[in-house]
Design a protein around this motif. Structure first.
Motif, mmCIF file in Angstrom:
data_model
loop_
_atom_site.group_PDB
_atom_site.id
_atom_site.type_symbol
_atom_site.label_atom_id
_atom_site.label_comp_id
_atom_site.label_asym_id
_atom_site.label_seq_id
_atom_site.Cartn_x
_atom_site.Cartn_y
_atom_site.Cartn_z
ATOM 1 N N PRO A 148 128.106 79.618 64.242
ATOM 2 C CA PRO A 148 128.708 80.942 64.032
ATOM 3 C C PRO A 148 129.388 81.015 62.669
ATOM 4 C CG PRO A 148 129.365 80.024 66.158
ATOM 5 C CD PRO A 148 128.619 78.951 65.428
ATOM 6 N N GLY A 149 129.210 82.126 61.999
ATOM 7 C CA GLY A 149 129.834 82.325 60.690
ATOM 8 C C GLY A 149 129.144 81.618 59.535
ATOM 9 N N ARG A 150 128.087 80.875 59.796
ATOM 10 C CA ARG A 150 127.358 80.155 58.745
ATOM 11 C C ARG A 150 126.028 80.850 58.468
ATOM 12 N NH1 ARG A 150 129.492 74.869 58.261
ATOM 13 N NH2 ARG A 150 128.390 74.831 56.279
ATOM 14 N N THR A 151 125.351 80.437 57.407
ATOM 15 C CA THR A 151 124.057 81.003 57.028
ATOM 16 C C THR A 151 122.994 79.922 57.085
ATOM 17 O OG1 THR A 151 125.109 82.650 55.611
ATOM 18 C CG2 THR A 151 122.796 82.184 55.180
ATOM 19 N N GLY A 152 121.894 80.215 57.787
ATOM 20 C CA GLY A 152 120.756 79.309 57.821
ATOM 21 C C GLY A 152 119.785 79.677 56.717
ATOM 22 N N ARG A 153 119.178 78.667 56.082
ATOM 23 C CA ARG A 153 118.258 78.913 54.966
ATOM 24 C C ARG A 153 117.026 78.041 55.101
ATOM 25 N NH1 ARG A 153 123.350 79.074 52.884
ATOM 26 N NH2 ARG A 153 123.859 80.844 51.579
ATOM 27 N N ASP A 154 115.892 78.565 54.636
ATOM 28 C CA ASP A 154 114.658 77.794 54.548
ATOM 29 C C ASP A 154 113.775 78.467 53.510
ATOM 30 O OD1 ASP A 154 112.798 75.827 55.040
ATOM 31 O OD2 ASP A 154 112.223 76.559 57.023
ATOM 32 N N ASP A 155 112.815 77.711 52.976
ATOM 33 C CA ASP A 155 111.884 78.304 52.021
ATOM 34 C C ASP A 155 110.518 77.646 52.186
ATOM 35 O OD1 ASP A 155 111.437 76.445 49.288
ATOM 36 O OD2 ASP A 155 113.198 75.932 50.474
ATOM 37 N N ALA A 156 109.498 78.346 51.713
ATOM 38 C CA ALA A 156 108.124 77.846 51.773
ATOM 39 C C ALA A 156 107.299 78.556 50.708
ATOM 40 C CB ALA A 156 107.519 78.099 53.151
ATOM 41 N N LEU A 157 106.233 77.900 50.314
ATOM 42 C CA LEU A 157 105.255 78.527 49.427
ATOM 43 C C LEU A 157 104.237 79.208 50.328
ATOM 44 C CD1 LEU A 157 104.531 78.799 46.424
ATOM 45 C CD2 LEU A 157 102.967 76.874 46.743
ATOM 46 N N ILE A 158 104.112 80.510 50.207
ATOM 47 C CA ILE A 158 103.197 81.278 51.053
ATOM 48 C C ILE A 158 101.972 81.643 50.236
ATOM 49 C CG2 ILE A 158 102.885 83.401 52.369
ATOM 50 C CD1 ILE A 158 105.766 83.306 53.162
ATOM 51 N N GLY A 159 100.797 81.421 50.824
ATOM 52 C CA GLY A 159 99.542 81.743 50.158
ATOM 53 C C GLY A 159 99.143 80.666 49.171
ATOM 54 N N SER A 160 98.056 80.957 48.458
ATOM 55 C CA SER A 160 97.588 80.024 47.438
ATOM 56 C C SER A 160 96.749 80.788 46.421
ATOM 57 C CB SER A 160 96.753 78.905 48.067
ATOM 58 O OG SER A 160 95.523 79.417 48.528
ATOM 59 N N LYS A 161 96.536 80.170 45.263
ATOM 60 C CA LYS A 161 95.720 80.813 44.237
ATOM 61 C C LYS A 161 94.257 80.865 44.647
ATOM 62 C CE LYS A 161 95.422 76.611 41.497
ATOM 63 N NZ LYS A 161 95.764 75.985 40.242
ATOM 64 N N ASP A 162 93.854 80.039 45.652
ATOM 65 C CA ASP A 162 92.485 80.093 46.166
ATOM 66 C C ASP A 162 92.187 81.421 46.866
ATOM 67 O OD1 ASP A 162 92.149 77.508 45.262
ATOM 68 O OD2 ASP A 162 92.633 76.609 47.211
ATOM 69 N N MET A 163 93.225 82.144 47.242
ATOM 70 C CA MET A 163 93.063 83.437 47.905
ATOM 71 C C MET A 163 92.804 84.558 46.900
ATOM 72 S SD MET A 163 96.232 83.064 50.597
ATOM 73 C CE MET A 163 96.108 84.770 51.109
ATOM 74 N N GLY A 164 92.923 84.268 45.643
ATOM 75 C CA GLY A 164 92.793 85.273 44.597
ATOM 76 C C GLY A 164 94.079 85.292 43.797
ATOM 77 N N PRO A 165 94.192 86.222 42.865
ATOM 78 C CA PRO A 165 95.400 86.282 42.044
ATOM 79 C C PRO A 165 96.660 86.456 42.891
ATOM 80 C CG PRO A 165 93.713 87.765 41.198
ATOM 81 C CD PRO A 165 93.219 87.254 42.515
ATOM 82 N N VAL A 166 97.658 85.649 42.624
ATOM 83 C CA VAL A 166 98.923 85.715 43.343
ATOM 84 C C VAL A 166 99.620 87.030 42.985
ATOM 85 C CG1 VAL A 166 101.192 84.617 43.577
ATOM 86 C CG2 VAL A 166 99.131 83.205 43.379
ATOM 87 N N PRO A 167 100.137 87.769 43.986
ATOM 88 C CA PRO A 167 100.814 89.035 43.689
ATOM 89 C C PRO A 167 101.994 88.836 42.739
ATOM 90 C CG PRO A 167 100.591 88.709 46.070
ATOM 91 C CD PRO A 167 100.143 87.456 45.409
ATOM 92 N N GLN A 168 102.042 89.603 41.687
ATOM 93 C CA GLN A 168 103.140 89.507 40.733
ATOM 94 C C GLN A 168 104.321 90.385 41.134
ATOM 95 O OE1 GLN A 168 103.137 87.087 38.224
ATOM 96 N NE2 GLN A 168 101.472 86.566 39.623
ATOM 97 N N VAL A 169 104.067 91.379 41.992
ATOM 98 C CA VAL A 169 105.122 92.195 42.595
ATOM 99 C C VAL A 169 104.871 92.138 44.107
ATOM 100 C CG1 VAL A 169 106.237 94.449 42.699
ATOM 101 C CG2 VAL A 169 105.185 93.686 40.563
ATOM 102 N N PRO A 170 105.300 91.038 44.744
ATOM 103 C CA PRO A 170 104.979 90.849 46.157
ATOM 104 C C PRO A 170 105.639 91.872 47.064
ATOM 105 C CG PRO A 170 106.317 89.020 45.314
ATOM 106 C CD PRO A 170 106.062 89.937 44.180
ATOM 107 N N LYS A 171 104.900 92.287 48.074
ATOM 108 C CA LYS A 171 105.426 93.167 49.115
ATOM 109 C C LYS A 171 105.821 92.262 50.276
ATOM 110 C CE LYS A 171 102.617 97.047 47.673
ATOM 111 N NZ LYS A 171 103.667 97.565 46.852
ATOM 112 N N ILE A 172 106.996 92.505 50.834
ATOM 113 C CA ILE A 172 107.553 91.660 51.886
ATOM 114 C C ILE A 172 107.520 92.418 53.207
ATOM 115 C CG2 ILE A 172 109.613 90.440 52.685
ATOM 116 C CD1 ILE A 172 110.545 90.437 49.698
ATOM 117 N N TYR A 173 106.997 91.755 54.241
ATOM 118 C CA TYR A 173 106.981 92.319 55.585
ATOM 119 C C TYR A 173 107.610 91.321 56.540
ATOM 120 C CZ TYR A 173 103.525 95.405 53.516
ATOM 121 O OH TYR A 173 102.876 96.291 52.707
ATOM 122 N N VAL A 174 108.447 91.807 57.435
ATOM 123 C CA VAL A 174 109.017 90.970 58.483
ATOM 124 C C VAL A 174 108.216 91.258 59.740
ATOM 125 C CG1 VAL A 174 111.072 90.469 59.851
ATOM 126 C CG2 VAL A 174 111.286 90.950 57.416
#
Length: 153
Positions: free
Chosen positions: A117-143
Protein backbone atom coordinates in the motif's frame (compact mmCIF):
# COMPACT_ATOMS: atom_id res chain seq x y z
CA UNK A 1 -16.67 -5.15 -7.38
CA UNK A 2 -13.11 -4.01 -8.09
CA UNK A 3 -12.85 -6.56 -10.90
CA UNK A 4 -16.07 -5.22 -12.47
CA UNK A 5 -14.73 -1.67 -12.41
CA UNK A 6 -11.46 -2.83 -13.93
CA UNK A 7 -13.32 -4.51 -16.78
CA UNK A 8 -15.12 -1.25 -17.44
CA UNK A 9 -11.83 0.65 -17.33
CA UNK A 10 -10.19 -1.85 -19.67
CA UNK A 11 -12.98 -1.40 -22.21
CA UNK A 12 -12.71 2.39 -21.99
CA UNK A 13 -8.95 2.20 -22.47
CA UNK A 14 -9.22 -0.33 -25.30
CA UNK A 15 -11.36 2.24 -27.11
CA UNK A 16 -8.16 4.20 -27.63
CA UNK A 17 -6.24 6.56 -25.44
CA UNK A 18 -3.81 7.97 -27.93
CA UNK A 19 -4.45 10.95 -30.14
CA UNK A 20 -6.76 9.97 -33.00
CA UNK A 21 -6.75 6.31 -32.03
CA UNK A 22 -10.39 5.80 -31.07
CA UNK A 23 -11.36 4.57 -34.54
CA UNK A 24 -8.27 2.35 -34.82
CA UNK A 25 -8.32 0.65 -31.42
CA UNK A 26 -8.29 -3.14 -31.26
CA UNK A 27 -11.51 -4.64 -29.93
CA UNK A 28 -11.45 -5.55 -26.28
CA UNK A 29 -10.81 -9.25 -25.76
CA UNK A 30 -12.94 -9.31 -22.62
CA UNK A 31 -16.71 -8.77 -22.58
CA UNK A 32 -18.24 -6.23 -20.25
CA UNK A 33 -20.47 -7.88 -17.70
CA UNK A 34 -23.81 -6.19 -16.90
CA UNK A 35 -22.64 -5.55 -13.32
CA UNK A 36 -19.58 -3.71 -14.64
CA UNK A 37 -21.73 -1.26 -16.56
CA UNK A 38 -23.98 -0.46 -13.58
CA UNK A 39 -21.36 0.82 -11.13
CA UNK A 40 -22.04 1.51 -7.45
CA UNK A 41 -21.97 4.44 -5.06
CA UNK A 42 -18.83 3.04 -3.35
CA UNK A 43 -16.83 3.02 -6.58
CA UNK A 44 -14.27 5.71 -7.29
CA UNK A 45 -15.11 7.81 -10.35
CA UNK A 46 -13.39 6.68 -13.53
CA UNK A 47 -10.28 8.69 -14.27
CA UNK A 48 -9.86 10.48 -17.57
CA UNK A 49 -7.04 9.10 -19.74
CA UNK A 50 -4.48 11.56 -21.02
CA UNK A 51 -1.62 11.14 -23.48
CA UNK A 52 1.36 13.41 -23.95
CA UNK A 53 4.92 13.27 -25.23
CA UNK A 54 8.15 13.55 -23.29
CA UNK A 55 10.69 13.86 -26.08
CA UNK A 56 10.38 10.67 -28.19
CA UNK A 57 8.44 8.91 -25.41
CA UNK A 58 4.63 8.71 -25.51
CA UNK A 59 3.07 8.70 -22.04
CA UNK A 60 -0.42 7.45 -21.17
CA UNK A 61 -1.75 8.39 -17.72
CA UNK A 62 -4.95 6.75 -16.54
CA UNK A 63 -5.58 7.16 -12.83
CA UNK A 64 -3.05 5.04 -10.95
CA UNK A 65 -1.59 3.58 -14.17
CA UNK A 66 1.21 5.24 -16.16
CA UNK A 67 2.55 3.69 -19.39
CA UNK A 68 5.60 5.03 -21.25
CA UNK A 69 6.44 3.86 -24.79
CA UNK A 70 9.78 4.81 -26.34
CA UNK A 71 10.77 3.69 -29.85
CA UNK A 72 14.12 1.90 -30.08
CA UNK A 73 15.83 0.32 -33.07
CA UNK A 74 14.63 -3.19 -32.20
CA UNK A 75 11.13 -2.51 -30.76
CA UNK A 76 9.26 -0.20 -28.40
CA UNK A 77 10.58 0.02 -24.82
CA UNK A 78 7.43 0.00 -22.68
CA UNK A 79 7.41 0.89 -19.00
CA UNK A 80 4.41 0.32 -16.73
CA UNK A 81 3.91 1.93 -13.31
CA UNK A 82 0.96 1.36 -10.97
CA UNK A 83 0.49 3.21 -7.69
CA UNK A 84 -1.20 1.00 -5.11
CA UNK A 85 -3.94 3.09 -3.51
CA UNK A 86 -5.49 0.04 -1.81
CA UNK A 87 -5.07 -0.67 1.90
CA UNK A 88 -3.50 -4.10 1.23
CA UNK A 89 -0.75 -5.57 -0.91
CA UNK A 90 -1.99 -5.82 -4.49
CA UNK A 91 -0.83 -7.71 -7.57
CA UNK A 92 -1.62 -6.12 -10.94
CA UNK A 93 -2.10 -7.89 -14.25
CA UNK A 94 -1.64 -5.37 -17.07
CA UNK A 95 -1.65 -6.14 -20.79
CA UNK A 96 -0.41 -3.38 -23.07
CA UNK A 97 -0.58 -3.23 -26.87
CA UNK A 98 1.62 -0.90 -28.90
CA UNK A 99 0.63 -0.02 -32.46
CA UNK A 100 1.41 2.37 -35.27
CA UNK A 101 -2.20 2.72 -36.49
CA UNK A 102 -1.32 1.14 -39.84
CA UNK A 103 -1.01 -2.58 -39.04
CA UNK A 104 2.04 -2.91 -36.78
CA UNK A 105 0.75 -4.16 -33.42
CA UNK A 106 2.48 -6.03 -30.59
CA UNK A 107 1.59 -6.67 -26.96
CA UNK A 108 3.00 -7.81 -23.63
CA UNK A 109 1.58 -8.75 -20.24
CA UNK A 110 3.08 -7.30 -17.08
CA UNK A 111 2.69 -8.80 -13.58
CA UNK A 112 3.40 -6.33 -10.80
CA UNK A 113 3.36 -8.61 -7.77
CA UNK A 114 2.65 -7.78 -4.14
CA UNK A 115 2.86 -3.99 -4.43
CA UNK A 116 2.61 -2.65 -0.84
CA UNK A 117 0.00 0.00 0.00
CA UNK A 118 1.21 3.49 -0.85
CA UNK A 119 4.04 2.18 -3.06
CA UNK A 120 4.44 2.03 -6.85
CA UNK A 121 5.08 -1.16 -8.79
CA UNK A 122 7.18 -0.89 -11.96
CA UNK A 123 8.19 -3.14 -14.84
CA UNK A 124 9.38 -2.70 -18.41
CA UNK A 125 9.77 -4.76 -21.57
CA UNK A 126 10.72 -4.39 -25.20
CA UNK A 127 7.52 -4.89 -27.18
CA UNK A 128 7.65 -5.96 -30.82
CA UNK A 129 10.67 -6.26 -33.04
CA UNK A 130 12.14 -4.75 -36.20
CA UNK A 131 11.30 -8.07 -37.94
CA UNK A 132 7.66 -6.93 -37.82
CA UNK A 133 8.46 -3.93 -39.99
CA UNK A 134 9.47 -0.39 -39.14
CA UNK A 135 9.15 0.30 -35.41
CA UNK A 136 6.49 2.98 -34.73
CA UNK A 137 8.16 6.33 -34.11
CA UNK A 138 4.98 7.73 -32.53
CA UNK A 139 3.63 4.64 -30.76
CA UNK A 140 -0.05 4.34 -29.92
CA UNK A 141 -0.68 2.83 -26.49
CA UNK A 142 -3.64 0.59 -25.68
CA UNK A 143 -4.47 -0.96 -22.32
CA UNK A 144 -6.05 -4.32 -23.11
CA UNK A 145 -6.33 -5.38 -19.47
CA UNK A 146 -5.77 -3.75 -16.09
CA UNK A 147 -6.75 -6.02 -13.21
CA UNK A 148 -5.79 -5.46 -9.58
CA UNK A 149 -5.83 -8.56 -7.36
CA UNK A 150 -6.04 -7.33 -3.76
CA UNK A 151 -4.52 -9.56 -1.05
CA UNK A 152 -7.29 -10.76 1.26
CA UNK A 153 -5.09 -11.18 4.36
Amino acid sequence: MIRALCLTAACVLAAGCTDGAADKAPASRRPVSPSAAQGSPQARPSPVPSVHSEGRTRVLVYGDLVVRATPESSGVRTEVEVANTNKRDTTYSVQISIADGEGWTAFSRFWLQDVPPGRTGRDDALIGSKDMGPVPQVPKIYVDEFTPLVDRK
